[in-house]
Design an enzyme around this catalytic site. Structure first.
Site, short mmCIF file in Angstrom:
data_model
loop_
_atom_site.label_atom_id
_atom_site.label_comp_id
_atom_site.label_asym_id
_atom_site.label_seq_id
_atom_site.Cartn_x
_atom_site.Cartn_y
_atom_site.Cartn_z
CG HIS A 91 -2.01 1.02 1.10
ND1 HIS A 91 -1.79 2.35 1.34
CD2 HIS A 91 -3.29 0.91 0.70
CE1 HIS A 91 -2.92 3.02 1.12
NE2 HIS A 91 -3.85 2.17 0.73
CD GLU B 56 -5.48 1.56 -3.19
OE1 GLU B 56 -6.66 1.63 -2.90
OE2 GLU B 56 -4.57 1.60 -2.35
P1 PGA Z 1 -9.72 5.75 -0.13
O1 PGA Z 1 -8.53 4.76 0.20
O2 PGA Z 1 -10.86 4.93 -0.66
O3 PGA Z 1 -10.04 6.40 1.18
O4 PGA Z 1 -9.22 6.71 -1.15
C1 PGA Z 1 -8.22 3.70 -0.65
C2 PGA Z 1 -6.97 3.02 -0.16
O5 PGA Z 1 -6.01 3.73 0.22
O6 PGA Z 1 -6.88 1.78 -0.14
#
Ligand code: PGA
Length: 257
Positions: free
Chosen positions: A100, A170
């Site tokens: 992450h 992401e």
């Molecule tokens: P968010 O986070 O939906 O709050 O943008 C997603 C993540 O970091 O996994």
């Protein structure tokens, strides 16, 4: 005549609670609501990743799977403050988020991510490998970053384990803004194909193309459907909104249809 059989893949909806909520009673309350609101959905795989200290305490219903939010690759040892992947497994985790951006930004290297992935796979967990660029440039230079993260993080992972891998794209700039800065579904569809191509080049089309690619970053009720349809996302990785049971259930409902 051979019949063409198409297998509909279940959409994968993952709630990443991060370091929330601040008490076990709130965690149980949120979890119970999500479980109750999503019990009838069969076409979606729902996974909740609570903080590790709550993992064994929120419950273990049939319709929701549990995941860890990162873990250390050694099973035990002199590592004050760390939690191992095998400990998470012993508390019921079947999935593990790795790579992450919030952990990468704190200094995690691709080499460390690679070790965690290999340990998680050997323990039989499904790995949710997060990749993402910090800056989105119009020339597509960011795709090189995605490629490099994938190749380093999955280096020397035997092909037989790829059915336990899920990739979540992401973009770092898209995380945590409640829809405002989310990527757009068309752009995600393009990125998803790029990721699948990198995986196909790595382990062959048959295996590489079947790895699910999720979108994450400011997903809410409003934009979730577009990512799943126009964006062709195999699922979603959701932060903030996964702590709001009514909204999270709405997203699971959309994914189920
Ligand atoms: P968010 O986070 O939906 O709050 O943008 C997603 C993540 O970091 O996994």
């Amino acid at each position: 005549m051979n019949k063409l059989i198409t297998i509909k893949q279940k959409k994968i909806i993952i709630g990443n609670w991060k370091m929330n909520p601040d008490s076990l009673s709130d965690a149980k309350r949120i979890f119970t609501k999500i479980v109750a609101g999503s019990s009838k959905f069969k076409e979606v795989e729902t996974i909740i990743c609570p903080p590790s200290v709550f993992l064994g305490l929120v419950g273990k219903p049939k319709n929701i799977k549990l995941g860890g939010q990162d873990g250390f690759y050694e099973s035990t040892g002199p590592h004050t403050g760390l939690v191992s992947i095998s400990m998470l497994k012993s508390l019921g985790a079947e999935y593990l988020i790795v790579g992450h951006s919030e952990i990468r930004q704190a200094g995690e290297t691709d080499d460390l991510i690679n070790k965690k992935i290999k340990t998680g796979l050997k323990l039989g967990l499904k790995i949710v490998l997060c990749i993402g660029e910090e800056i989105h440039d119009e020339n597509g230079e960011y795709l090189k970053i995605l490629q490099s993260q994938l190749l380093q993080d999955l280096a020397l992972v035997p092909k037989k384990y790829f059915n336990q891998i899920i990739v979540a794209h992401e973009p770092v700039w898209a995380i945590g803004s409640l829809s405002k800065n989310a990527d757009n579904p068309e752009s995600f569809a393009h990125n998803r194909l790029f990721i699948k191509k990198v995986l196909a080049d790595l382990v062959g089309k048959k295996v590489g193309l079947t790895v699910p690619v999720l979108y994450g970053g400011s997903v809410g009720v409003k934009n979730s459907k577009d990512f799943l349809t126009t964006g062709e996302a195999d699922g979603l990785l959701i932060g903030r909104v996964s702590l709001i049971p009514d909204d999270f259930i709405k997203i699971i409902t959309l994914a189920n249809n």
